[in-house]
Design a protein around this motif. Sequence first.
Motif, PDB file in Angstrom:
ATOM      1  N   UNK A 152       0.620  -1.438   0.072  1.00 47.44           N
ATOM      2  CA  UNK A 152       0.064   0.184  -0.218  1.00 47.44           C
ATOM      3  C   UNK A 152       0.683   1.247  -0.044  1.00 47.44           C
ATOM      4  N   UNK A 153       2.287   1.070   0.295  1.00 45.67           N
ATOM      5  CA  UNK A 153       3.196   2.119   0.103  1.00 45.67           C
ATOM      6  C   UNK A 153       2.986   3.074   1.450  1.00 45.67           C
ATOM      7  N   UNK A 154       2.382   2.757   2.482  1.00 47.78           N
ATOM      8  CA  UNK A 154       2.279   3.585   3.655  1.00 47.78           C
ATOM      9  C   UNK A 154       2.094   2.800   4.834  1.00 47.78           C
ATOM     10  N   UNK A 155       2.297   3.284   6.049  1.00 48.48           N
ATOM     11  CA  UNK A 155       1.853   2.914   7.385  1.00 48.48           C
ATOM     12  C   UNK A 155       1.159   3.756   8.165  1.00 48.48           C
ATOM     13  N   UNK A 156       0.197   3.142   8.935  1.00 49.20           N
ATOM     14  CA  UNK A 156      -0.509   4.162  10.001  1.00 49.20           C
ATOM     15  C   UNK A 156      -0.323   3.454  11.218  1.00 49.20           C
TER      16      UNK A 156
ATOM     17  N   UNK B  65       2.547   7.331   7.598  1.00 54.98           N
ATOM     18  CA  UNK B  65       4.014   7.678   7.031  1.00 54.98           C
ATOM     19  C   UNK B  65       4.335   6.803   6.049  1.00 54.98           C
ATOM     20  N   UNK B  66       5.234   7.382   5.358  1.00 50.41           N
ATOM     21  CA  UNK B  66       5.892   6.819   3.882  1.00 50.41           C
ATOM     22  C   UNK B  66       7.361   7.027   4.069  1.00 50.41           C
ATOM     23  N   UNK B  67       7.970   6.168   3.274  1.00 56.24           N
ATOM     24  CA  UNK B  67       9.400   6.074   3.356  1.00 56.24           C
ATOM     25  C   UNK B  67      10.031   7.160   2.792  1.00 56.24           C
ATOM     26  N   UNK B  68      11.266   7.393   2.967  1.00 57.68           N
ATOM     27  CA  UNK B  68      11.966   8.333   2.063  1.00 57.68           C
ATOM     28  C   UNK B  68      13.322   7.750   1.707  1.00 57.68           C
ATOM     29  N   UNK B  69      13.729   7.735   0.400  1.00 51.35           N
ATOM     30  CA  UNK B  69      15.113   6.978  -0.145  1.00 51.35           C
ATOM     31  C   UNK B  69      15.981   7.816  -0.431  1.00 51.35           C
ATOM     32  N   UNK B  70      17.359   7.807  -0.353  1.00 52.43           N
ATOM     33  CA  UNK B  70      18.023   8.227  -1.165  1.00 52.43           C
ATOM     34  C   UNK B  70      19.123   7.393  -1.966  1.00 52.43           C
ATOM     35  N   UNK B  71      18.591   7.597  -3.093  1.00 53.95           N
ATOM     36  CA  UNK B  71      18.986   6.542  -4.590  1.00 53.95           C
ATOM     37  C   UNK B  71      18.166   5.304  -4.093  1.00 53.95           C
ATOM     38  N   UNK B  72      18.909   4.164  -3.784  1.00 52.48           N
ATOM     39  CA  UNK B  72      17.955   3.019  -3.381  1.00 52.48           C
ATOM     40  C   UNK B  72      17.973   2.627  -2.022  1.00 52.48           C
ATOM     41  N   UNK B  73      18.867   3.474  -1.220  1.00 52.07           N
ATOM     42  CA  UNK B  73      18.751   3.213   0.185  1.00 52.07           C
ATOM     43  C   UNK B  73      17.672   4.031   0.924  1.00 52.07           C
ATOM     44  N   UNK B  74      17.244   3.157   1.823  1.00 53.82           N
ATOM     45  CA  UNK B  74      16.179   3.885   2.672  1.00 53.82           C
ATOM     46  C   UNK B  74      16.823   4.676   3.615  1.00 53.82           C
ATOM     47  N   UNK B  75      16.268   5.787   3.628  1.00 54.89           N
ATOM     48  CA  UNK B  75      16.935   7.016   4.657  1.00 54.89           C
ATOM     49  C   UNK B  75      16.113   7.262   5.748  1.00 54.89           C
TER      50      UNK B  75
END
Length: 272
Positions: free
Chosen positions: A203-207, A224-234
């Motif tokens: 779903x691309x998010x968590x609650x 909340x949603x993830x934030x990546x720097x390139x392919x790495x989760x930041x």
Amino acid sequence: MANRETPSSDNSKRRELGIPVRAVTRAFDVLQAINRLQSPTMMEIALECGLAYPTAFRMVTTLQHDGWIEAEPGRKRYRPTERVWSLVSGFQTQDLLVACARDHIVSLTSSVLWPVTISVRVGSWMMVKDSTHTMTSQTFANYYPGYTLPITDCAAGKVYLAFCPEDERQLFLEAMKVNPDPQVRWAFQIFSDPKFLRKIRDQGYASHARLTHTDNPGKTSAIAVPVFAGEDLEASLALVYFDKAMSEKEAVAKYLDPLQGTAKKIMDDMNM
């Protein structure tokens, strides 16, 4: 005659087995609690850390004697001193993350009015790197940089565990599995289920509804949603709202797209 183990041989065995020194663990728990609670009393520290009052007193007295904390003038409350910065000297913080995120999270809060936080994983906690709580009246407290929440008890932590590399996730789950705390063992049953984290990824998010580890337990929820720097989760980017203001379904319908759009802008700036 049977060989008797000396204290030194017992200490050697403890080191070989990797058994932690409980007093050291407690001292760091107390220091972290003092930072998180913002000038707590001795009783508040004892309750937060689950310690008997005499034990908390010894820990606080030791930390104060060694210069890690100080008592506020005129009242029996405690706060960290500048010495705590020595613990992170040489540690490269996510300065680029904050620099790239600041304008975008300010813009999002200006648009939707709800506060936004960006946080990173530190051990078993999610630590706030920046937030917009001071920008809006639609909040109960200011969650300043350095504020921490248990990784399994917040939307930011859930989304982080769902999107982090598999080896990192497994190491975290292994630590949960052997943790004697009943609440942690209960959380392990949930997070070790592949379906739980797979649903978050799909779903691309968590609650998380009715956050408990806040200054106002049970009154706020978050997505909340993830934030990546390139392919790495930041990091994780979260929007916090009053629980009574709307349901999770309504929050997702209204704010997921703007939240994901903000995450993408941060990622684009970080990848430049």
